[in-house]
Design an enzyme around this catalytic site. Structure first.
Site, PDB file in Angstrom:
ATOM      1  CE1 TYR A 156      -6.893  -1.634  16.287  1.00 52.04           C
ATOM      2  CE2 TYR A 156      -8.043  -2.573  14.385  1.00 52.04           C
ATOM      3  CZ  TYR A 156      -8.020  -2.226  15.731  1.00 52.04           C
ATOM      4  OH  TYR A 156      -9.121  -2.474  16.526  1.00 52.04           O
ATOM      5  CD  GLU A 211      -4.429   0.768  -6.359  1.00 46.51           C
ATOM      6  OE1 GLU A 211      -4.863   1.072  -5.239  1.00 46.51           O
ATOM      7  OE2 GLU A 211      -4.418   1.552  -7.333  1.00 46.51           O
ATOM      8  CD  GLU A 238      -3.123  -0.951   0.353  1.00 48.98           C
ATOM      9  OE1 GLU A 238      -3.151   0.060  -0.377  1.00 48.98           O
ATOM     10  OE2 GLU A 238      -4.036  -1.791   0.391  1.00 48.98           O
ATOM     11  CD  GLU A 248      -3.585   3.154  -2.074  1.00 46.84           C
ATOM     12  OE1 GLU A 248      -3.514   2.161  -1.333  1.00 46.84           O
ATOM     13  OE2 GLU A 248      -4.132   3.122  -3.193  1.00 46.84           O
ATOM     14  CG  HIS A 253      -7.984   2.792  -5.039  1.00 48.06           C
ATOM     15  ND1 HIS A 253      -7.050   2.416  -4.087  1.00 48.06           N
ATOM     16  CD2 HIS A 253      -8.765   3.713  -4.429  1.00 48.06           C
ATOM     17  CE1 HIS A 253      -7.279   3.077  -2.962  1.00 48.06           C
ATOM     18  NE2 HIS A 253      -8.318   3.868  -3.154  1.00 48.06           N
ATOM     19  CD  GLU A 296      -6.650  -0.873  -3.052  1.00 47.40           C
ATOM     20  OE1 GLU A 296      -6.495  -0.543  -4.248  1.00 47.40           O
ATOM     21  OE2 GLU A 296      -5.914  -0.456  -2.146  1.00 47.40           O
ATOM     22  CG  HIS A 307      -5.883   0.836   2.293  1.00 49.29           C
ATOM     23  ND1 HIS A 307      -5.998   0.755   0.919  1.00 49.29           N
ATOM     24  CD2 HIS A 307      -7.101   1.236   2.741  1.00 49.29           C
ATOM     25  CE1 HIS A 307      -7.222   1.095   0.554  1.00 49.29           C
ATOM     26  NE2 HIS A 307      -7.906   1.398   1.645  1.00 49.29           N
TER      27      HIS A 307
END
EC number: 1.17.4.1
Length: 346
Positions: A129, A193, A89, A120, A230, A227, A123
């Site tokens: 996380y 992507e 990403e 991005e 995107h 995405e 992401h």
């Protein structure tokens, strides 16, 4: 005329003068009038999907990860998937900011690129996380593109595509330069992507379908929705540049793009074999051969090229997932209420 009013009406933007690239005569700071309505629609759709990973509970995932329920093969898939996505990403975001944005001379398209760059970053935050929540070795995950051959091969391939466009002397005002720019767009929107990411989504969302790692699955559904937009933007941008500059769409360029996609398919199949040496419930490396070839054909068709593999989709549920993502209200599943600007305190 009042002394403080400037006579600058001649600098107002003419709709028909706008172009996606090589348009220095039009003020790129003036958003209106909007010529490319598809770019603005993608921007609005992206803004409608605001989210942060920390809004999704990882409690069930943590419990499952600490238990003995997941097999070693299942853990391998998850770890190698995170190893790829954690830096992929960032590569996409860097290419937007450092390569694409500079050479796109249309304000509504740039407006979406800014939105995409933010997504991005979200992401990349997501994978951090997840690592923090599961107690994973963050350095190992985020450095996988230097330590795992199958991941490094894909990322090295992407960096090859970026190199020429990042050159300070690179320009798009020649046929050769604009063709190189198109290859960059194909490399990131169509391949990274549109192929690499979609293959990765299948791996994690297959767990989610079995009610495993549901927090990660929820986040991947968010990412998938981002995405998808995107990819749609990238396809529209590529086709728009082709339409405005038909001289660049030569037989030679088309063959180069086909060969790029073929190489990408081979790299993704190698990666799938690394992730799934023995297979797990619902996933086998052999299935990814068909899937990656299937989506590669779909991507080729969307930019005006003929399919080359003619394989069937072994994961029809992915199409259903994409369709459901367009309708699902993710806001109902959040663990914290989204803070609108009006509710913030200073």
């Amino acid at each position: 005329m009042q002394a403080d009013i400037l006579d600058g009406k001649q600098k107002r933007v003419n709709l028909n003068s706008k172009r996606l690239v090589n348009c220095n005569q039009v003020d790129v700071n003036q958003l209106v009038p909007i010529k490319y309505k598809w770019a603005w629609e993608h921007y609005l759709n992206g803004c409608a999907n605001n989210w942060l990973p920390t809004e999704i509970s990882m409690g069930k995932d943590i419990e499952l990860w600490k238990s003995n329920v997941l097999s070693e093969d299942e853990r391998r898939v998850i770890l190698l998937n995170l190893g790829f996505f954690s830096t992929a990403e960032s590569l996409v975001g860097n290419n937007i900011v450092l390569a694409i944005f500079k050479h796109v001379t249309n304000p509504e398209a740039r407006q979406y690129l800014l939105r995409q760059a933010f997504e991005e970053a979200v992401h990349t935050h997501t994978f951090l996380y997840i690592c923090e929540s599961l107690g994973l070795d963050e350095k190992e995950i985020f450095n996988a593109y230097n330590e795992r051959a199958s991941i490094k091969a894909k990322d090295d391939f992407q960096m090859e595509i970026t190199g020429k466009v990042l050159d300070p002397n690179f320009r798009t005002d020649s046929v050769e330069g604009l063709q190189e720019f198109i290859k960059n767009l194909v490399g990131y929107y169509i391949i990274m992507e549109g192929i690499f990411f979609y293959s990765g989504f299948v791996m994690i969302l297959s767990f989610h379908r079995q009610n495993k790692m549901v927090g990660i699955g929820e986040q991947y559904q968010y990412i998938l929705r981002d995405e998808t937009i995107h990819l749609n933007f990238g396809v529209d941008l590529i086709n728009g540049i082709k339409e405005e500059n038909p001289e660049i769409w030569t037989t030679e360029l088309q063959q180069e793009i086909i060969e790029m996609i073929q190489r990408a398919v081979d790299l993704e199949i190698d990666y799938a074999r690394d992730c799934l040496p023995r297979g797990i419930l619902g996933l086998r490396a052999s299935m990814f051969i068909d899937y990656v070839q299937h989506i590669a054909d779909r991507r080729l068709e969307r930019i005006g090229l003929k399919p080359i593999y003619h394989t069937k989709n072994p994961f029809p549920w992915m199409s259903e997932t994409i369709d459901l993502n367009k309708e699902k209200n993710f806001f109902e599943t959040r663990v914290t209420e989204y803070q609108h600007a009006a509710s913030l305190t200073w």
